[in-house]
Write an enzyme that holds these catalytic residues in place. Structure first.
Site, PDB file in Angstrom:
ATOM      1  CD  GLU A  81      15.851  38.941  24.678  1.00 19.51           C
ATOM      2  OE1 GLU A  81      15.024  39.184  23.771  1.00 19.51           O
ATOM      3  OE2 GLU A  81      15.684  38.047  25.531  1.00 19.51           O
ATOM      4  CD  GLU A 112       1.359  51.052  38.301  1.00 14.41           C
ATOM      5  OE1 GLU A 112       0.144  51.199  38.063  1.00 14.41           O
ATOM      6  OE2 GLU A 112       1.974  49.993  38.097  1.00 14.41           O
TER       7      GLU A 112
END
Length: 271
Positions: A81, A112
């Site tokens: 963004e 992960e």
């Protein structure tokens, strides 16, 4: 040193499946109200980390977010963004997630848990000591994130983190930790809820304050935003009208010519 993950502790609510929708929503909302207060307690830590981000970026560095699951996705959202909102290059703020782009939409099993992969991912971007890396992990125990920050420390790259537990291995690894303690989730262990909300708030604060400090906002307006749809063109036109006290037609013509609110305003003053 003992470490308790409060994000994994049992919910303050039980028998959820027996609750009507109204009661479920009321409970979730009650828990959500506690999040901004938890963020407020961490403001000194957020300030210290943000100052480091500003300092590195003023010297030509980049900001990287690394995370897994929800945390990784939130970093990617914030990074993605920045270009449309502030008109910065797409590679100035970069979000990386364990498991790569596939993991944005679909969980990648055990990604992960790899302590080595984050540094490999960062090396693909030619990470260097002008950059800063923020690890995001609600639990504060994600190996991908901890391993990445540890390697950054070894290679002279400034590190920060956003976590939702106190005294976590991640916070102990980061040079500038941010610990927003949100407590047990409404659904036990579902850290996409309060913890995710807290992480999103902190990310908003860091990136927005940084971009303002870098001169990407004028007054309170996003004068460098990308004009990627009709709504934003209309917003840009209104900004120019308000700033220069001119008609909508004049403002629209300036924006059409310069393709940027800041440049349109500056060109008017330089006539």
């Amino acid at each position: 040193m003992s470490f308790t993950r409060t994000t994994e502790q049992s919910s303050n609510y039980d028998n959820l499946e027996q609750m009507p929708v109204a009661e479920l929503l009321k409970g979730i909302n009650a828990e959500d109200k506690t999040v901004p207060l938890a963020v407020e307690k961490a403001l000194p830590q957020i300030e210290a980390l943000t100052n480091q981000v500003v300092e590195r970026m003023k010297k030509g560095g980049r900001l990287f977010y690394i995370g897994a699951g929800t945390s990784g996705r939130l970093g990617i959202v914030d990074a993605s963004e920045c270009p449309p909102t502030f008109g910065v290059p797409f590679d100035l703020v970069v979000g990386l997630i364990a498991g790569g782009d596939t993991a944005i939409r679909k969980a990648v099993e055990f990604a992960e848990d790899d302590r080595e992969q984050a540094w490999k991912d960062l090396e693909e971007y030619a990470i260097h000591n002008k950059d800063i890396v923020i690890g995001i992990a609600a639990s504060g125990t994600t190996p991908y994130v901890i391993g990445g920050l540890a390697m950054c420390n070894k290679n002279g790259v400034v590190t920060g983190c956003i976590t939702c537990n106190t005294g976590s291995p991640l916070a102990q690894t980061a040079q500038y930790p941010v610990e927003v303690v949100t407590g047990p989730e409404f659904v036990t262990g579902s850290s996409r809820m309060k913890a995710g909300t807290a992480q999103k708030l902190v990310l908003n604060m860091i990136s927005t304050a940084t971009m303002i400090q870098l001169g990407r906002v004028k007054g309170n307006k996003m004068v460098d935003m990308q004009l990627s749809n009709h709504k934003l063109v209309e917003r840009g036109t209104k900004m120019i009208m308000d700033e220069l006290n001119i008609t909508e037609g004049e403002a629209a013509a300036l924006l059409e010519k310069h393709k940027n609110v800041r440049k349109a305003i500056e060109s008017y003053g330089n006539r």
